[in-house]
Design a protein around this motif. Structure first.
Motif, PDB file in Angstrom:
ATOM      1  N   ILE A   3       0.844  -1.202   0.000  1.00 36.13           N
ATOM      2  CA  ILE A   3       0.000   0.000   0.000  1.00 36.13           C
ATOM      3  C   ILE A   3       0.874   1.245   0.000  1.00 36.13           C
ATOM      4  O   ILE A   3       1.817   1.352   0.785  1.00 36.13           O
ATOM      5  N   ASP A   4       0.555   2.190  -0.907  1.00 34.13           N
ATOM      6  CA  ASP A   4       1.211   3.502  -0.904  1.00 34.13           C
ATOM      7  C   ASP A   4       0.642   4.304   0.259  1.00 34.13           C
ATOM      8  O   ASP A   4      -0.581   4.384   0.425  1.00 34.13           O
ATOM      9  N   PRO A  25      -6.137  -3.953   3.786  1.00 30.59           N
ATOM     10  CA  PRO A  25      -6.123  -2.494   3.655  1.00 30.59           C
ATOM     11  C   PRO A  25      -6.767  -1.818   4.861  1.00 30.59           C
ATOM     12  O   PRO A  25      -7.863  -2.198   5.267  1.00 30.59           O
ATOM     13  N   PRO A  26      -6.116  -0.829   5.470  1.00 29.60           N
ATOM     14  CA  PRO A  26      -6.737  -0.081   6.564  1.00 29.60           C
ATOM     15  C   PRO A  26      -7.909   0.748   6.065  1.00 29.60           C
ATOM     16  O   PRO A  26      -7.942   1.163   4.908  1.00 29.60           O
ATOM     17  N   THR A  27      -8.853   1.012   6.951  1.00 23.20           N
ATOM     18  CA  THR A  27     -10.027   1.800   6.601  1.00 23.20           C
ATOM     19  C   THR A  27      -9.942   3.165   7.277  1.00 23.20           C
ATOM     20  O   THR A  27      -9.266   3.320   8.295  1.00 23.20           O
ATOM     21  N   THR A  42      -7.090   8.716   7.296  1.00 26.02           N
ATOM     22  CA  THR A  42      -8.166   9.669   7.024  1.00 26.02           C
ATOM     23  C   THR A  42      -8.849   9.408   5.684  1.00 26.02           C
ATOM     24  O   THR A  42      -9.963   9.862   5.458  1.00 26.02           O
ATOM     25  N   ARG A  43      -8.165   8.675   4.799  1.00 25.43           N
ATOM     26  CA  ARG A  43      -8.738   8.365   3.491  1.00 25.43           C
ATOM     27  C   ARG A  43      -8.081   7.104   2.963  1.00 25.43           C
ATOM     28  O   ARG A  43      -6.904   6.870   3.210  1.00 25.43           O
ATOM     29  N   PHE A  57      -3.346   0.131  -4.025  1.00 22.51           N
ATOM     30  CA  PHE A  57      -4.184   0.720  -2.993  1.00 22.51           C
ATOM     31  C   PHE A  57      -3.361   1.788  -2.294  1.00 22.51           C
ATOM     32  O   PHE A  57      -2.142   1.667  -2.181  1.00 22.51           O
ATOM     33  N   ALA A  58      -4.023   2.853  -1.819  1.00 23.10           N
ATOM     34  CA  ALA A  58      -3.315   3.938  -1.147  1.00 23.10           C
ATOM     35  C   ALA A  58      -4.123   4.408   0.057  1.00 23.10           C
ATOM     36  O   ALA A  58      -5.350   4.279   0.077  1.00 23.10           O
TER      37      ALA A  58
END
Length: 87
Positions: A3-4, A25-27, A42-43, A57-58
């Motif tokens: 993940i970027d 992936p974190p939310t 935050t996004r 994914f970023a």
């Protein structure tokens, strides 16, 4: 998952923090630890593209807690005897 990670208040002014491996992936609203520092996502967004190797994914992270993270829950929390628990 690679993940970027971008650090800043918004994506336009964020600085790249690097590429990191996550199990999932974190939310947004989730806290992550990077380089010994706790940060808030935050996004999060998908970067579609099969034409380049790299992260698909970023996430945008910030050391400031968003207002939604400190607000009260949208529903009351009850204990076993259905009494509302006050924070």
């Amino acid at each position: 998952m690679l993940i970027d990670v971008f650090n800043g208040r918004d994506h336009k002014n964020a600085t790249p923090a690097g590429r990191f491996h996550f199990l999932r992936p974190p939310t947004p609203g989730e806290r992550v630890e990077l380089n010994g520092k706790i940060l808030v996502v935050t996004r999060a967004w998908h970067q579609p593209g099969i034409c380049y190797a790299g992260a698909k994914f970023a996430i945008l992270i910030s050391d400031q807690i968003p207002a939604t993270a400190t607000s009260e829950p949208a529903f009351p929390v009850h204990d076993e005897v259905r009494e509302v628990i006050q924070p």
